[in-house]
Design an enzyme around this catalytic site. Structure first.
Site, short mmCIF file in Angstrom:
data_model
loop_
_atom_site.label_atom_id
_atom_site.label_comp_id
_atom_site.label_asym_id
_atom_site.label_seq_id
_atom_site.Cartn_x
_atom_site.Cartn_y
_atom_site.Cartn_z
CB ALA A 79 -0.91 0.00 1.22
CB ALA A 145 3.25 0.89 4.48
CB CYS A 146 4.92 0.97 -0.82
SG CYS A 146 6.24 1.20 -2.03
CG PHE A 147 7.44 5.01 0.78
CD1 PHE A 147 8.58 5.65 0.32
CD2 PHE A 147 6.33 4.99 -0.05
CE1 PHE A 147 8.61 6.28 -0.92
CE2 PHE A 147 6.35 5.61 -1.28
CZ PHE A 147 7.50 6.26 -1.71
#
Length: 274
Positions: A79, A145-147
């Site tokens: 995400a 989460a992507c980051f």
């Protein structure tokens, strides 16, 4: 090699993803040249990776309360909260001789353009090559989460992810898109994920603050969406040996994007697919 470059401005989540797919299909059909596109998001949105579980990992009610759209990408990964960011996308044939054949090598190739654009903005970023990618160390557990960590050949600043990118290959065409963070709000992202306790939210915020960085923090100054776009547009082509020509979507792409937004990217049948 000649590409077109398109400034789409700020748009809705469904429209943004629909345009990327419309460009892919138009390029696959030989109707348009390779394309680099820049866009932003209004309202803010969470995009889900193609294989990601929606309800299990993202708090849909929290998104609704905060007026945040939810959309599923064609690309994989986790995400992403799209808010204060410059987003880029590109489509190019897998057979284009200038572009390396493998996914990791093509990531590295496109990263050169991103690094050049960041340098225009005064940010000396690096290309991350984590040891974990080569099995030399154990990977830490991933969040939704992507980051939360850099991955293969992504762009980081002092070890913290600055640009998150994802790629898919369909119909003989590479589609890659990614987020260049202008500002970053870890508590807001944490509030949109399904984290079991307030303590888990606090731990997530602390973790992602250490692992991700915004342009504002890296450059120690405010950088607007348009300033970032202009820098990327100026530097990306020369860094990759590409001649960029300003252009716009064709009528066919516009029509296809409008239909894709309505029948796919605005529908729960796609966005909540998993």
């Amino acid at each position: 090699m000649k590409w077109r470059v398109i400034n789409s401005g700020i748009g809705r989540a469904a429209d943004n993803m629909a345009v990327d797919e419309a460009m892919l299909k138009a390029h696959a059909a030989g109707k348009v040249p390779p394309t680099l596109r820049f866009y932003g998001w209004q309202p803010a949105a969470v995009s889900l990776g193609y294989f990601q579980k929606a309800v299990g990992e993202v708090d849909m009610e929290a998104c609704r309360r905060q007026g945040i759209d939810v959309v599923r990408r064609l690309t994989g990964g986790r995400a992403v909260l799209h808010d204060a960011e410059l987003t880029y996308s590109l489509v190019v044939s897998e057979k284009q001789p200038l572009v390396p054949a493998t996914i990791t090598a093509s990531y590295r190739f496109f990263c050169q353009g991103l690094l050049a654009g960041l340098k225009e903005l005064g940010v000396e970023a690096q290309m991350s090559m984590p040891k974990a990618a080569y099995g030399q160390v154990k990977r830490q557990p991933a969040s939704a989460a992507c980051f939360d960590a850099p991955s293969h050949y992504e762009v980081s600043y002092n070890g913290r992810k600055l640009v998150g990118s994802a790629q898919v290959r369909k119909e003989g065409v590479i589609l890659q898109h990614g987020s260049i963070l202008l500002r970053f709000d870890p508590p807001r992202l944490a509030s949109l994920l399904r984290l079991p306790t307030p303590e888990a939210q606090e731990a997530f915020v602390a973790m992602i603050t250490k692992r991700a960085v915004s342009l504002h923090e890296a450059a120690c100054r405010e950088i607007s969406w348009d300033e970032a776009r202009r820098a990327m547009e100026a530097a990306f082509g020369p860094a990759l040996g590409i001649e960029l020509t300003a252009d716009s979507l064709t009528r066919g792409e516009q029509a296809a994007a409008k239909e894709l937004a309505a029948v796919k990217y605005m529908q729960d049948s796609w966005n909540l697919l998993r």
